[in-house]
Design a protein around this motif. Structure first.
Motif, PDB file in Angstrom:
ATOM      1  N   ALA A  46      -4.105  -4.830   5.550  1.00 48.39           N
ATOM      2  CA  ALA A  46      -3.018  -4.009   6.087  1.00 48.39           C
ATOM      3  C   ALA A  46      -2.615  -2.940   5.071  1.00 48.39           C
ATOM      4  N   CYS A  47      -2.527  -3.340   3.809  1.00 44.26           N
ATOM      5  CA  CYS A  47      -2.169  -2.381   2.749  1.00 44.26           C
ATOM      6  C   CYS A  47      -3.243  -1.311   2.589  1.00 44.26           C
ATOM      7  N   MET A 121       6.279   1.179   2.682  1.00 45.69           N
ATOM      8  CA  MET A 121       7.136   0.127   2.134  1.00 45.69           C
ATOM      9  C   MET A 121       6.601  -1.233   2.572  1.00 45.69           C
ATOM     10  N   ILE A 122       6.479  -2.152   1.609  1.00 45.40           N
ATOM     11  CA  ILE A 122       6.010  -3.494   1.922  1.00 45.40           C
ATOM     12  C   ILE A 122       7.051  -4.515   1.467  1.00 45.40           C
ATOM     13  N   ILE A 134      -3.173  -4.802  -5.476  1.00 41.72           N
ATOM     14  CA  ILE A 134      -2.470  -3.556  -5.163  1.00 41.72           C
ATOM     15  C   ILE A 134      -1.508  -3.169  -6.281  1.00 41.72           C
ATOM     16  N   LEU A 135      -1.165  -1.885  -6.322  1.00 44.83           N
ATOM     17  CA  LEU A 135      -0.206  -1.358  -7.284  1.00 44.83           C
ATOM     18  C   LEU A 135       1.052  -0.942  -6.527  1.00 44.83           C
ATOM     19  N   VAL A 136       2.193  -1.418  -7.005  1.00 50.40           N
ATOM     20  CA  VAL A 136       3.453  -1.150  -6.306  1.00 50.40           C
ATOM     21  C   VAL A 136       4.533  -0.733  -7.295  1.00 50.40           C
ATOM     22  N   ILE A 157       1.672   1.939  -3.734  1.00 54.25           N
ATOM     23  CA  ILE A 157       1.176   3.165  -4.361  1.00 54.25           C
ATOM     24  C   ILE A 157      -0.343   3.297  -4.265  1.00 54.25           C
ATOM     25  N   SER A 158      -1.081   2.215  -4.563  1.00 54.27           N
ATOM     26  CA  SER A 158      -2.536   2.295  -4.538  1.00 54.27           C
ATOM     27  C   SER A 158      -3.121   0.892  -4.659  1.00 54.27           C
ATOM     28  N   ILE A 159      -4.438   0.818  -4.683  1.00 53.94           N
ATOM     29  CA  ILE A 159      -5.108  -0.440  -4.974  1.00 53.94           C
ATOM     30  C   ILE A 159      -5.362  -0.508  -6.477  1.00 53.94           C
TER      31      ILE A 159
END
Length: 234
Positions: A46-47, A121-122, A134-136, A157-159
């Motif tokens: 999903a991300c 937003m997660i 992932i990077l958040v 933000i990214s993987i």
């Protein structure tokens, strides 16, 4: 034709990443992972889908700008949890869909992006499922409309492995220092750090926290203040 072009591109990304297209809601897309076929890395997929959607939109905006179309932005909310899934509706018409509190929360997170000027937003439950992939950036602890329990939310933000994204997060040091001070009710020094973050990065979430610090300095919260921000809109 404009909306169909956009929805076609977003749908293709969902299907490519093992998602189930639930429905179109005007210009919005609803999708879920894990049914009818089990998906092992459902939260990560999903991300990944959300990030690829934003990347695709950048390409589409470039094309639209040359043809005179108005560029658009999209907001995405992702949550992970237990839901009811199946054929739901009347005897003569029904849809294969998902229902439940965790579905509603995902919808609320999509709208909550407006408060922080973010795109994806997660929830903390989604982060917990794929935190090594992932990077958040931690955004806030919020209480969305229609839900009593607060939710810690993050900007996706990214993987992992994305060097540019990792460097961007490192540059958010003033923001993170400000957030820590804010949580400890040290609003004046927190506002100073958020101001530096805005000057350094033009960071929208830092602007949001600056305004909150200003408010709490003039109207200090009670002793029972828990740092949770109550969302007033959907």
């Amino acid at each position: 034709s404009f909306i169909n072009e956009f929805l076609s591109a977003m749908t293709e990304i969902i299907i490519r990443n093992s998602g189930t297209l639930d429905k179109y809601l005007g210009d919005a897309v609803m999708a879920f992972w894990g049914a009818p076929i089990e998906v092992k890395d459902h939260a990560y997929n999903a991300c990944l889908t959300a990030l690829q959607m934003q990347e695709k939109l950048v390409e589409m905006r470039e094309k639209w700008s040359t043809s005179g179309e108005t560029p658009i932005r999209i907001r995405i909310g992702i949550n992970t949890g237990e839901v009811i899934v199946g054929n739901i509706g009347g005897e003569k018409r029904f849809d294969y869909t998902v229902l439940g509190d965790d579905v509603n929360l995902a919808s609320r997170l999509e709208g909550a992006n407006k408060e922080y000027g973010t795109n994806i937003m997660i929830s903390d439950s989604t982060l917990e499922c794929c935190k090594d992939k992932i990077l958040v950036r931690e955004l806030d602890i919020i209480r969305v409309k229609g839900k009593n329990e607060p939710t810690k939310v993050f900007e996706l933000i990214s993987i992992t492995g994305d060097k540019r994204a990792e460097e961007a997060i490192e540059k958010m040091d003033f923001y993170f220092q400000g957030l820590d001070l804010y949580r400890h009710r040290s609003f004046e020094p927190a506002m100073d750090y958020f101001k530096r973050s805005v000057e350094k990065l033009g960071d929208y979430p830092s602007r949001v926290y600056m305004k909150r610090c200003e408010f709490y300095l003039s109207s200090p919260p009670g002793d029972d203040w828990d740092g949770v921000f109550k969302m007033k809109t959907k």
